[in-house]
Write an enzyme that holds these catalytic residues in place. Structure first.
Site: not given
Ligand SMILES: [Zn+2]
Length: 204
Positions: A25, A111, A150
């Site tokens: 990310d 995701k 995450c």
């Protein structure tokens, strides 16, 4: 300038076949100027670039995950969720940082792509596990954002699924909604068997 003495805690490590780098990310919205900017988030980009370089040099795979939400995602405050609008698919905020040097062979994992589903783990609702197994991956090197969401949830799933985990402690940063969330997340990951490493400990 003299090089800093190596810390007694610096663990030596070496890349080998079966390793994968999971860049988590590194998207504009989590960086300076983004809607959900993480303190120090930008600092991990050059560090991750060096890890990426090491994986490239040894022809080892690199994966990049991204939060890839539809407009009106359930995690947004306007929908009653905890976060400001962030990483809406196709927007500038959802793009990878321009300073991140992802190789052309990088495999992308998106995701939390359904409006009514949150996914902090990169394994949740994705084909990541399938990809990694097909590629014979046994050990996951994970860095990126954020330590307490995450990265933590991906490591939990990775350990459940039987992967070894190397946590890039010099290439993660926390949101710290509550003080020390990041530190607690790191401790939990160690308890789960993740091994903390830094670039310093890399053996050629
Ligand atoms: Zn999100």
């Amino acid at each position: 300038m003299k090089p800093a003495p190596e810390s007694a805690h610096t663990q030596r490590w070496q890349l080998k076949p079966g390793d994968v780098l999971l860049v988590t990310d590194i998207q504009n919205d989590f960086l300076l100027g983004g809607s959900l900017a993480v303190a120090g988030g930008d600092e991990v980009v050059p560090v991750l670039n060096r890890y990426i370089g090491a994986f490239e040099k040894q022809d080892l795979p690199v994966y990049a995950t991204r939060d890839w939400h539809p407009a009106g995602h359930c995690s947004f405050r306007e929908q009653g969720g905890p976060w400001p609008v962030h990483c809406v698919a196709g927007t500038h905020g959802a793009k990878f940082a321009s300073a991140l040097r992802l190789p052309h062979f990088t495999i992308l994992i998106s995701k939390a792509t359904s409006p009514d589903q949150e996914a902090y783990s990169s394994f949740q609702g994705t084909d990541l596990d399938h990809h990694l197994r097909a590629a014979g991956i046994r050990r996951i090197f994970i860095g990126g954002l954020t330590t307490d969401y995450c990265v933590l949830n991906t490591v939990r799933d990775a350990r459940k699924l039987g992967y070894e985990v190397m946590l890039l402690t010099d290439a993660i940063r926390a949101v710290d909604v509550q003080p020390n969330d990041g530190q607690r997340a790191e401790e939990e990951m160690m308890q789960l068997g993740a091994r903390p490493i830094t670039l310093e400990g890399m053996s050629a």
